[in-house]
Design a protein around this motif. Structure first.
Motif, PDB file in Angstrom:
ATOM      1  N   ALA A  33      10.556  -2.364  -1.410  1.00 20.14           N
ATOM      2  CA  ALA A  33       9.407  -2.616  -0.546  1.00 20.14           C
ATOM      3  C   ALA A  33       8.548  -1.356  -0.529  1.00 20.14           C
ATOM      4  O   ALA A  33       9.053  -0.243  -0.640  1.00 20.14           O
ATOM      5  N   MET A  34       7.244  -1.558  -0.421  1.00 24.34           N
ATOM      6  CA  MET A  34       6.300  -0.455  -0.441  1.00 24.34           C
ATOM      7  C   MET A  34       5.379  -0.540   0.771  1.00 24.34           C
ATOM      8  O   MET A  34       5.166  -1.632   1.324  1.00 24.34           O
ATOM      9  N   ALA A  49       0.406  -1.041   6.406  1.00 26.28           N
ATOM     10  CA  ALA A  49       0.890  -2.308   5.848  1.00 26.28           C
ATOM     11  C   ALA A  49       2.125  -2.057   5.015  1.00 26.28           C
ATOM     12  O   ALA A  49       2.341  -0.947   4.509  1.00 26.28           O
ATOM     13  N   ALA A  50       2.926  -3.098   4.839  1.00 25.16           N
ATOM     14  CA  ALA A  50       4.084  -3.037   3.948  1.00 25.16           C
ATOM     15  C   ALA A  50       4.321  -4.405   3.335  1.00 25.16           C
ATOM     16  O   ALA A  50       3.971  -5.437   3.922  1.00 25.16           O
ATOM     17  N   ASN A  54       8.553  -8.401  -4.163  1.00 30.28           N
ATOM     18  CA  ASN A  54       7.883  -9.486  -4.882  1.00 30.28           C
ATOM     19  C   ASN A  54       6.600  -9.933  -4.177  1.00 30.28           C
ATOM     20  O   ASN A  54       5.985 -10.913  -4.576  1.00 30.28           O
ATOM     21  N   GLY A  55       6.227  -9.213  -3.114  1.00 30.23           N
ATOM     22  CA  GLY A  55       5.028  -9.583  -2.381  1.00 30.23           C
ATOM     23  C   GLY A  55       5.187 -10.819  -1.525  1.00 30.23           C
ATOM     24  O   GLY A  55       4.225 -11.297  -0.928  1.00 30.23           O
ATOM     25  N   GLY A  56       6.407 -11.322  -1.407  1.00 28.72           N
ATOM     26  CA  GLY A  56       6.616 -12.559  -0.674  1.00 28.72           C
ATOM     27  C   GLY A  56       6.492 -12.425   0.824  1.00 28.72           C
ATOM     28  O   GLY A  56       6.167 -13.391   1.517  1.00 28.72           O
ATOM     29  N   SER A  57       6.768 -11.241   1.332  1.00 28.78           N
ATOM     30  CA  SER A  57       6.649 -10.980   2.765  1.00 28.78           C
ATOM     31  C   SER A  57       5.843  -9.709   2.973  1.00 28.78           C
ATOM     32  O   SER A  57       6.005  -8.733   2.241  1.00 28.78           O
ATOM     33  N   THR A  58       4.983  -9.751   3.979  1.00 29.79           N
ATOM     34  CA  THR A  58       4.163  -8.595   4.301  1.00 29.79           C
ATOM     35  C   THR A  58       4.038  -8.474   5.822  1.00 29.79           C
ATOM     36  O   THR A  58       4.273  -9.452   6.551  1.00 29.79           O
ATOM     37  N   TYR A  59       3.688  -7.279   6.290  1.00 33.82           N
ATOM     38  CA  TYR A  59       3.333  -7.127   7.692  1.00 33.82           C
ATOM     39  C   TYR A  59       2.353  -5.980   7.829  1.00 33.82           C
ATOM     40  O   TYR A  59       2.273  -5.119   6.939  1.00 33.82           O
ATOM     41  N   ASN A 102      15.144  -0.353   6.655  1.00 33.01           N
ATOM     42  CA  ASN A 102      14.611  -0.958   7.876  1.00 33.01           C
ATOM     43  C   ASN A 102      13.337  -1.762   7.643  1.00 33.01           C
ATOM     44  O   ASN A 102      12.247  -1.422   8.119  1.00 33.01           O
ATOM     45  N   TRP A 103      13.484  -2.879   6.949  1.00 36.14           N
ATOM     46  CA  TRP A 103      12.338  -3.779   6.791  1.00 36.14           C
ATOM     47  C   TRP A 103      11.784  -4.128   8.172  1.00 36.14           C
ATOM     48  O   TRP A 103      12.513  -4.475   9.076  1.00 36.14           O
ATOM     49  N   GLY A 104      10.480  -3.993   8.300  1.00 34.10           N
ATOM     50  CA  GLY A 104       9.823  -4.224   9.587  1.00 34.10           C
ATOM     51  C   GLY A 104       9.463  -2.928  10.291  1.00 34.10           C
ATOM     52  O   GLY A 104       8.747  -2.935  11.286  1.00 34.10           O
TER      53      GLY A 104
END
Length: 124
Positions: A33-34, A49-50, A54-59, A102-104
């Motif tokens: 994740a970037m 932003a992150a 695969n670009g499937g989830s973003t926030y 820590n996604w999110g």
């Protein structure tokens, strides 16, 4: 080791658009994740932003929702930040980084391999 290089910044009028690029070299970031952060003079670095590998989830941080879009092209090992409807308060140096955990998260401590930044200036 991953090296990240941002580009695409510049001077734009209020309401204008820019697309920032973050090119990775050294090692692929295709499985990571970037994220994008920004820092205005005299202020702390702020999460923008992150997105997943695969670009499937973003926030996004609330102030850019609906205006900014994070995306990536893994074939080019590049992450993008499309910025529309720019405002003077978007003026800052923009940095990309690789998410370690820590996604999110919106904490810079959870990211590494920072680029050198690209300046975005929005004039009114």
């Amino acid at each position: 080791q991953v090296q990240l290089v941002e580009s695409g910044g510049g001077l734009v009028q209020v309401g204008g658009s820019l697309r920032l690029s973050c090119a990775a070299s050294g090692r692929t970031v295709n499985s990571n994740a970037m994220g994008w952060f920004r820092q205005a003079p005299g202020k702390e670095r702020e999460f923008v932003a992150a997105g997943t590998w695969n670009g499937g989830s973003t926030y996004y941080t609330d102030s850019v929702k609906g205006r900014f879009t994070i995306s990536r092209d893994n074939a080019k090992n590049t992450v993008y930040l499309q910025m529309n409807s720019l405002k003077p308060e978007d003026t800052a140096a923009y940095y990309c980084a690789r998410m370690k955990r820590n996604w999110g998260t919106q904490s810079a401590a959870d990211f590494d391999s920072w680029g050198q930044g690209t300046q975005v200036t929005v004039s009114s």
